[in-house]
Each structure stands twice: as C-alpha cells, then as structure tokens.
Design a protein around this motif. Structure first.
Motif, PDB file in Angstrom:
ATOM      1  N   ARG A  26       0.816  -1.224   0.000  1.00 44.45           N
ATOM      2  CA  ARG A  26       0.000   0.000   0.000  1.00 44.45           C
ATOM      3  C   ARG A  26       0.846   1.269   0.000  1.00 44.45           C
ATOM      4  O   ARG A  26       0.486   2.262  -0.602  1.00 44.45           O
ATOM      5  N   ARG A  27       1.958   1.234   0.727  1.00 44.04           N
ATOM      6  CA  ARG A  27       2.747   2.456   0.849  1.00 44.04           C
ATOM      7  C   ARG A  27       3.611   2.755  -0.375  1.00 44.04           C
ATOM      8  O   ARG A  27       4.308   3.764  -0.419  1.00 44.04           O
ATOM      9  N   ASP A  69      -0.022   6.009  -4.086  1.00 49.80           N
ATOM     10  CA  ASP A  69      -1.447   6.276  -3.842  1.00 49.80           C
ATOM     11  C   ASP A  69      -2.326   5.267  -4.576  1.00 49.80           C
ATOM     12  O   ASP A  69      -3.392   4.891  -4.084  1.00 49.80           O
ATOM     13  N   ALA A  71      -2.955   2.249  -2.432  1.00 49.83           N
ATOM     14  CA  ALA A  71      -3.323   2.465  -1.025  1.00 49.83           C
ATOM     15  C   ALA A  71      -4.631   1.774  -0.636  1.00 49.83           C
ATOM     16  O   ALA A  71      -4.835   1.439   0.533  1.00 49.83           O
ATOM     17  N   ASN A 103       0.564  -4.369   3.950  1.00 49.89           N
ATOM     18  CA  ASN A 103       0.798  -3.431   5.055  1.00 49.89           C
ATOM     19  C   ASN A 103       2.264  -3.233   5.406  1.00 49.89           C
ATOM     20  O   ASN A 103       2.565  -2.499   6.346  1.00 49.89           O
ATOM     21  N   GLY A 139       6.095  -1.858   4.995  1.00 52.98           N
ATOM     22  CA  GLY A 139       6.850  -0.763   4.391  1.00 52.98           C
ATOM     23  C   GLY A 139       8.298  -1.204   4.218  1.00 52.98           C
ATOM     24  O   GLY A 139       8.639  -2.376   4.432  1.00 52.98           O
ATOM     25  N   ASP A 150       8.173   9.182  -3.499  1.00 55.70           N
ATOM     26  CA  ASP A 150       7.537   7.876  -3.310  1.00 55.70           C
ATOM     27  C   ASP A 150       8.392   6.800  -3.955  1.00 55.70           C
ATOM     28  O   ASP A 150       9.082   7.053  -4.947  1.00 55.70           O
TER      29      ASP A 150
END
Ligand code: SF4
Length: 242
Positions: free
Chosen positions: A144-145, A148, A151, A172, A174, A216
């Motif tokens: 997700r990270r 966008d 997400a 979930n 990172g 990002d």
C-alpha cells in the motif's frame, strides 16, 4: 473464493496478520492452484522466500518485455539458484528491436507511447500466462505504501480479468519491515537498489529512473507521464487507472 462476505471477513483478519500467515492461508485454500508473479524487482526476494517456504514448487511467473535491465536477469538467476525457484518466463511475442522500429520509437532509451508498449510487451505476456496456467489464485508483492494507486488494495480480491483471486500478503509492510525480513533471512536486494532504484521495471529512462530523497518508492516509474501502473496488477485495462 468468490463469496463477497467471506472475502471481507478475511481481509479484516489479514490487516493484523503477518504476511507469512497470509501465504500459508493461500496455500491451504488453493493448493496447487496457487501461482505467484514476480518482477524480480528491488525487494522481490521477500515474497519469493515466503512463498517457497510454504510451497517450494510454486510457479513463479516472470514477464520478459525485452527491455529488462541486465541486473534484473542477474538477480533472477541468483534467486533462482538460492531458492530453487520454478520460474516460468513469459516473453513478449515481439522482437524488441523490431517493435521499436514498427512502433516508430526512435530512441531506445525513451518510449513515446508507453501505453502501447506496455500493452504489447508487458500485459499481453502476462494475460497469456494467466490464461495458460489458469490458476485459482495468484500471489503478488504489491504494498500500500508504494503509491497512492495501491493504497486501497485489499489482501484478497477477486480479479475478473484473470478469473481468479489476487492475494497480496505484503500490503501493510513498508521498507523497514521488508528490510528486517531480508536481513533476518540473509536475502539480497536487487543490485540496482543501492543506486537509488526502489522500483524497477524496464530499462528506458522513461520507464525506470533512480529516485531522490523524499520521493515515493514508485515515483521513478514512467516519471514524465501520468502512468502509475504497467497494468498487470489491475483488474481491467481501463486507461484511466494506468
Ligand atoms: S515499462 Fe516501458 S519498456 Fe517496459 S513494456 Fe512498459 S513502456 Fe515498454
């Protein structure tokens, strides 16, 4: 898995689960009907390791667009030996040099028509792989990270495009969790990661570049266009999502 209420319950449960537990659930649910995809990108070793711990013979689909970095092939071979991977390479049907000429792409380091190139050289081989392998479910490494556009993704989603469930155990996690996992299992990153490539696709500068501090993870992909996904992780090829 096709009952929406079951998927919702699972997704709620998996929000607090370790990715390995999601992989174990997927194998228990789909057995030999489970495959995975890997781009052999920056941190692909994590999910490849988890999947092969649970299902050593799992088919790993890799798309060869004809424009991958030599370091990606080197990384794939390193992981193939290390993890005894069962890699199924699906190649573009087009000769990479001839494609550029026929498409009017005059600079090999820059794609003028990214949508057309991804459609022919990335999505067609992956669509073909999924049609031939006909899996019940597919493990993928999206998080997700990363951007966008990822997400809102869920751990288990039904993909009408591939007619199977798409399972994303790492949603979930990172960079810190990935780093800890790789370190704990003595697994390597892609060799270009140390040079600032945190998301690695094809080698034209229009498609992959190193990023700078604060950007990002995926901002180095197609950075001079609005495109955010190659398309294989989408449930349709609606260009609005690309
Ligand atoms: S990422 Fe770039 S080179 Fe690779 S298939 Fe897409 S447009 Fe073509």
């Amino acid at each position: 898995m096709s009952v929406q209420t079951d998927i919702s319950t699972l997704n709620e449960l998996f929000e607090k689960s370790h990715p390995m537990d999601v992989v174990k659930w997927a194998y228990a649910e789909y057995g030999d009907g489970l495959v995975m995809s890997s781009s052999f990108g920056a941190d692909s070793a994590a999910l490849l390791h988890m999947a092969t711990q649970v299902m050593p013979e799992i088919k790993v689909v890799m798309v060869d667009t004809g424009y991958l970095f030599p370091e990606t092939w080197q990384f794939m071979e390193e992981l193939r030996r290390r993890l005894s991977l069962n890699v199924w390479v699906y190649r573009t049907r087009r000769d990479p040099i001839a494609y550029l000429r026929e498409a009017g792409e005059t600079n090999p380091q820059f794609r003028q028509d990214i949508l057309a190139c991804c459609a022919v050289n990335k999505n067609e081989p992956f669509d073909r792989a999924m049609a031939e392998l006909n899996p019940k479910a597919w493990l993928r490494g999206i998080r997700r990270r990363q951007s966008d556009s990822r997400a809102q993704r869920q751990f288990v989603e039904f993909s009408p495009r591939y007619k199977c469930d798409a399972i994303s155990p790492l949603l979930n996690w990172g960079g810190r969790e990935i780093h800890q996992y790789l370190k704990a299992h003595d697994l390597p990153y892609h060799p270009l990661r140390d040079k600032g490539y945190l998301s690695i696709g094809c080698n034209p500068l229009s498609c992959t570049r190193a990023i700078t501090a604060g950007e990002d993870e995926r901002s180095g992909r197609w950075s001079e266009s609005n495109k955010v996904e190659c398309g294989i992780n989408l449930n349709s090829l609606d260009s609005a999502q690309l």
